[in-house]
Design an enzyme around this catalytic site. Structure first.
Site, PDB file in Angstrom:
ATOM      1  N   CYS A 132       0.825  -1.213   0.000  1.00 54.65           N
ATOM      2  CA  CYS A 132       0.000   0.000   0.000  1.00 54.65           C
ATOM      3  C   CYS A 132       0.858   1.261   0.000  1.00 54.65           C
ATOM      4  O   CYS A 132       1.394   1.649   1.039  1.00 54.65           O
ATOM      5  CB  CYS A 132      -0.938  -0.022   1.203  1.00 54.65           C
ATOM      6  SG  CYS A 132      -1.957   1.464   1.303  1.00 54.65           S
ATOM      7  N   CYS A 135      -0.412   4.114   2.215  1.00 55.22           N
ATOM      8  CA  CYS A 135      -0.179   3.906   3.653  1.00 55.22           C
ATOM      9  C   CYS A 135       1.297   4.118   4.015  1.00 55.22           C
ATOM     10  O   CYS A 135       1.598   4.711   5.050  1.00 55.22           O
ATOM     11  CB  CYS A 135      -0.540   2.479   4.080  1.00 55.22           C
ATOM     12  SG  CYS A 135      -1.975   1.780   3.301  1.00 55.22           S
ATOM     13  N   ASP A 136       2.193   3.595   3.210  1.00 55.90           N
ATOM     14  CA  ASP A 136       3.585   3.469   3.647  1.00 55.90           C
ATOM     15  C   ASP A 136       4.597   4.307   2.879  1.00 55.90           C
ATOM     16  O   ASP A 136       5.775   4.346   3.263  1.00 55.90           O
ATOM     17  CB  ASP A 136       4.000   1.984   3.573  1.00 55.90           C
ATOM     18  CG  ASP A 136       3.161   1.129   4.516  1.00 55.90           C
ATOM     19  OD1 ASP A 136       2.758   1.648   5.568  1.00 55.90           O
ATOM     20  OD2 ASP A 136       2.900  -0.039   4.190  1.00 55.90           O
TER      21      ASP A 136
END
Ligand code: NAP
Length: 315
Positions: A132, A135-136
């Site tokens: 992701c 997200c990261d």
């Protein structure tokens, strides 16, 4: 017999459970093999509102679960093998629990990011390997990243990750990309993106401080190479977890549940879907949680006056 059964315990299922429990509907929540869902495979979550310093994914999910329990949601661990949605009350066959019966069902089984299945990949999830970018990506400021995949997701993630990384190498197993022309062009025009085409990933290489490289097979020469990197984003597609529905709920060609626009209603009255199982576009914890809230409110409204069981004799 339950008034509402929630299948799945990611942000959407747990939010639905909180709302159902607070409406005194005493939901049963069925947890599958990955309690907490995809967020438990990540580390720091910095984009969920309300946590200015960020929060660990597993901690956020544990908090949501506790919140649902506090209001009376019941949790059971099991795998839903099959469902019978042909008439109400609905029936669920659950491994280790037998048959469960419910007036309404909320499906929040999510989607699973596909993995490469190579050595050291699973062990490195959250430690340099991610599925992701939203997200990261932030954790890779000033670093080198590899994105694996040749579809639109890989192009999109690679472009997005150039905001943070010094270099993003797109590694794909063939020479031809699967992505649409417009997405390919966008990636090709991005000066920070380099290409590792015709390379099949073999192994994630990591050291004390996390990922250091990706071992690949060069399909032109047949030789193995190690591509140096600080992080690997696997972007080879997602699979919605809808197999257990066996076609009783209408899905698109990829298996995502189709809901009535602007609602969480499926083609079966009394069955609602929320979170990634019905969303291939946004796939965020906060959008999943929002749709879980919608599903609970819609289930509550549906149950009002639609119960088939005589609940007056039940405490
Ligand atoms: P996808 O189109 O199925 O592409 C998956 C890619 O991963 C393919 O290039 C495939 O290689 C590769 N792959 C699959 N399994 C692999 C393995 N085991 N090892 C190495 N490589 C592997 O999936 P997607 O990119 O997630 O897109 C899914 C759908 O969402 C598509 O319809 C796409 O158009 C859409 N989407 C659209 C946008 C947008 O328009 N903004 C953004 C994201 C997604 P091969 O090509 O060799 O099979």
């Amino acid at each position: 017999m339950y008034k509402a059964i929630v299948i799945g315990t990611g942000p959407s299922g747990l939010t639905a459970a909180i709302y159902l429990a607070r409406a005194n509907l005493k939901p049963l929540v069925i947890e599958g093999p990955e309690p907490g869902g995809q967020l438990t495979t990540t580390t720091e979550v910095e984009n969920f509102p309300g946590f200015p310093e960020g929060i660990l994914g597993p901690e956020l999910m544990a908090n949501m679960r506790k919140q649902a329990e506090r209001f009376g949601a019941e949790f059971k661990t099991g795998w839903v093998n099959s469902v019978d949605l042909s008439q109400r009350p609905f029936k669920l066959q659950v491994e280790g629990m037998g048959e469960l019966v419910a007036e309404s069902i909320i499906i929040s089984t999510g989607a699973s990011a596909k993995l490469l299945g190579i050595t050291n990949e699973k062990e490195s999830m959250g430690r340099g390997v991610s599925t992701c970018a939203t997200c990261d990506g932030f954790f890779f400021r000033g670093k080198k990243i590899i994105v694996v995949g040749g579809g639109d997701s890989a192009m999109e993630e690679a472009n997005f990750l150039t905001r943070f990384a010094t270099e993003v190498k797109l590694v794909h197993r063939r020479n031809e990309l699967r992505a649409s022309k417009i997405m390919q062009d966008r990636a090709r025009e991005n000066g920070k993106i380099t290409w590792g085409l015709n390379r099949t990933p073999l192994e994630v290489i990591s050291g004390d401080k996390g990922v250091t490289g990706l071992k690949v097979k060069n399909n032109e020469t047949g030789e193995e190479e190690i591509l140096e990197t600080d992080g690997i984003f696997v972007a080879i597609g997602h699979k919605p977890n809808t197999d257990f529905l066996a076609g009783q709920i209408t899905t698109d060609e990829l298996g995502y549940i189709i809901v009535k626009p602007g609602t969480t209603m499926t083609n079966v009255e009394g069955v609602f879907a929320c979170g990634d199982v019905q969303d291939s576009k946004y796939r965020q914890a906060i959008t999943a949680a929002g749709s879980g809230c919608m599903a609970a409110l819609e289930a509550e409204k549906f149950l009002d006056g639609h119960m088939v069981h005589d609940w007056s004799k039940t405490l």
